[in-house]
Write a protein that holds these residues in place. Structure first.
Motif, PDB file in Angstrom:
ATOM      1  N   PHE A   1      43.572 -46.267  18.561  1.00 41.16           N
ATOM      2  CA  PHE A   1      44.147 -45.638  19.747  1.00 41.16           C
ATOM      3  C   PHE A   1      43.079 -44.843  20.498  1.00 41.16           C
ATOM      4  CE2 PHE A   1      47.639 -46.333  16.867  1.00 41.16           C
ATOM      5  CZ  PHE A   1      48.634 -46.840  17.703  1.00 41.16           C
ATOM      6  N   ARG A   2      43.119 -44.956  21.813  1.00 40.19           N
ATOM      7  CA  ARG A   2      42.149 -44.267  22.651  1.00 40.19           C
ATOM      8  C   ARG A   2      42.667 -42.883  23.029  1.00 40.19           C
ATOM      9  NH1 ARG A   2      41.187 -43.188  27.920  1.00 40.19           N
ATOM     10  NH2 ARG A   2      39.005 -43.214  28.622  1.00 40.19           N
ATOM     11  N   SER A   3      41.751 -41.954  23.188  1.00 42.01           N
ATOM     12  CA  SER A   3      42.101 -40.631  23.699  1.00 42.01           C
ATOM     13  C   SER A   3      40.958 -40.146  24.582  1.00 42.01           C
ATOM     14  CB  SER A   3      42.341 -39.640  22.553  1.00 42.01           C
ATOM     15  OG  SER A   3      41.158 -39.443  21.799  1.00 42.01           O
ATOM     16  N   LEU A   4      41.236 -39.134  25.370  1.00 47.19           N
ATOM     17  CA  LEU A   4      40.227 -38.517  26.216  1.00 47.19           C
ATOM     18  C   LEU A   4      40.126 -37.050  25.837  1.00 47.19           C
ATOM     19  CD1 LEU A   4      38.276 -38.593  28.669  1.00 47.19           C
ATOM     20  CD2 LEU A   4      40.250 -38.033  30.114  1.00 47.19           C
ATOM     21  N   VAL A   5      38.917 -36.601  25.531  1.00 44.96           N
ATOM     22  CA  VAL A   5      38.685 -35.214  25.136  1.00 44.96           C
ATOM     23  C   VAL A   5      38.000 -34.482  26.290  1.00 44.96           C
ATOM     24  CG1 VAL A   5      37.615 -33.658  23.464  1.00 44.96           C
ATOM     25  CG2 VAL A   5      38.450 -35.909  22.723  1.00 44.96           C
ATOM     26  N   LEU A   6      38.620 -33.414  26.769  1.00 47.70           N
ATOM     27  CA  LEU A   6      38.052 -32.609  27.845  1.00 47.70           C
ATOM     28  C   LEU A   6      37.391 -31.373  27.258  1.00 47.70           C
ATOM     29  CD1 LEU A   6      41.015 -32.722  30.413  1.00 47.70           C
ATOM     30  CD2 LEU A   6      39.047 -34.270  30.259  1.00 47.70           C
ATOM     31  N   GLU A   7      36.126 -31.179  27.558  1.00 51.28           N
ATOM     32  CA  GLU A   7      35.375 -30.030  27.056  1.00 51.28           C
ATOM     33  C   GLU A   7      34.819 -29.248  28.245  1.00 51.28           C
ATOM     34  OE1 GLU A   7      33.575 -27.079  25.473  1.00 51.28           O
ATOM     35  OE2 GLU A   7      34.817 -28.381  24.225  1.00 51.28           O
ATOM     36  N   SER A   8      35.098 -27.942  28.282  1.00 51.22           N
ATOM     37  CA  SER A   8      34.681 -27.124  29.420  1.00 51.22           C
ATOM     38  C   SER A   8      33.177 -26.898  29.475  1.00 51.22           C
ATOM     39  CB  SER A   8      35.404 -25.775  29.387  1.00 51.22           C
ATOM     40  OG  SER A   8      35.104 -25.076  28.191  1.00 51.22           O
TER      41      SER A   8
END
Length: 411
Positions: free
Chosen positions: A26-33
């Motif tokens: 499964f794909r996911s998107l990780v947002l890092e500030s």
């Protein structure tokens, strides 16, 4: 474009969740500030439960090769200098198979990130607000862009914007601070593979080797107004620690003296009120929190990072079940099907919350009580701690580490 899963925060919990999902297809998107992986903190104690989680996402053996396994925990008083407890990890009958190492944070995050598909982590992506639209969550980023997602996971630390959206109370100050440091020796440090822990006079100090050339240490104490300037002055940090060590081995003094000023960090210790984890909304619909966004705790039992690894494995498993092909149609989703998908996701996050709620409560509470006893300066508690409770408290660390978050269904 609608993302299936968006994870806010590329810390331990966020990357573990992303890697767990990837392992199961499964794909996911990780947002890092920030503009890179956040590696402050230098190292963390990784107990048996952490290694079970690392094995579940298939990076345990890779990290074992880089870190020495610790033989035992040696507890001593800085007032008397005497050892009050010596707990052998490998020879402990109650906790056979115990595995404890001092895990370098940078190595851990890089290991979690290295097997993720290119583009999974999007740096310099700060979420400033969250909006609902139908069954989707709209994430407004600082650069003005907007992302849509079916699942939103907050792994964005103690000041989590996702936790705030859920209505969880802010973590509270414990009244204590920690100074952490890491020393490197090109020729090797020569330390025995033990976790050394010293307490007394209202402070708590620990030392352990990460590998043959790197040693990690920490110093926690009850702060007062006069300590405000320490956080911004590494020279003051080192002087403050060295002047408050008490009767400790020369090895600890040498490690602290050898620590570069750039390898020192000071921070206040915060925790979430445990009843807020039990009764607060740690998930709502298709949104949940994990890691420090869920259970910030004081470091007194060394379970913050370990629990974040557990969270990631459990959450990845619950989400994979909700998003699996067996439970959804491959064709274009109609209105009813989208509602069904939302309900499956909701049930998946409910399952995650049910599994992690009590575990989080237990760890936060235990850490706070252990820290309260170990750093007490009262005569009665100090006497009981040094003469009767030391072995019990040491054993409690292994007891809380005797937990298995389970495996992932990796094909």
């Amino acid at each position: 474009m609608v993302e299936d899963v968006v994870i806010v925060g590329a810390g331990i919990a966020g990357l573990t969740t992303a890697l767990g999902l990837h392992r199961m297809g499964f794909r996911s998107l990780v947002l890092e500030s920030s503009d890179s992986l956040r590696v402050t903190g230098f190292a963390l104690v990784s107990w048996t439960n952490a290694w079970k989680a690392l094995d579940a996402i298939a990076i345990g053996d890779f990290l074992r090769k880089q870190h020495v396994q610790l033989d035992g925990l040696v507890v001593a008083s800085i007032i008397s200098g005497f050892v009050t407890s010596h707990l052998q990890f490998k020879a402990n009958r109650k906790h056979e198979g115990s595995e404890v190492r001092s895990l370098k944070r940078k190595a851990l995050l890089e290991a979690l990130a290295k097997d993720l598909p290119l583009g999974t982590i999007r740096f310099t992506s700060k979420v400033v607000s969250i909006e609902e639209k139908d069954n989707l969550k709209l994430l407004h980023l600082a650069d003005g862009s907007i992302l849509k997602t079916k699942v939103l996971v907050g792994c964005d630390g103690v000041n989590s914007i996702v936790a705030k959206w859920l209505g969880l109370e802010k973590p509270v100050l414990s009244g204590r601070w920690a100074i952490r440091g890491c020393a490197k020796y090109l020729g090797g440090h020569g330390l025995e593979p033990n976790f050394l822990l010293f307490f007394g006079n209202g402070s708590r100090t620990g030392l352990m080797p990460c590998d043959e050339k790197t040693a990690y240490w920490f110093f926690t104490w009850t702060a007062s107004a006069e300590h405000k300037d320490i956080q911004e002055n590494p020279t003051m940090m080192k002087q403050f620690v060295l002047s408050n060590l008490g009767k400790v081995p020369e090895a600890l003094v040498n490690v602290i003296e050898s620590t570069p000023l750039g390898s020192l960090v000071a921070s206040p210790l915060k925790f979430r009120k445990p009843w807020n984890v039990l009764w607060g909304e740690i998930y709502k619909g298709n949104v949940c929190v994990a890691g420090d966004a869920l259970h910030p705790m004081t470091p007194d039992i060394g379970q913050g990072g370990c629990a974040a690894l557990e969270d990631g494995v459990v959450l990845a498993r619950c989400l994979a079940e909700a998003l699996s092909k067996d439970s959804r149609r491959e064709s274009n989703l109609g209105v009813e099907d989208k509602e069904d998908e939302f309900n499956r996701i909701k049930k998946g996050l409910e399952k995650f919350a049910k599994e992690r709620r009590w575990r989080s409560f237990e760890l936060i509470s235990t850490a706070y009580v252990v820290g309260l006893i170990q750093q007490s300066n009262g005569k009665v508690i100090s006497f009981l701690r040094d003469n009767f409770l030391s072995s019990f408290l040491a054993g409690l660390l292994l007891k809380r580490a005797a937990y298995d978050c389970g495996k992932l269904n990796i094909s």
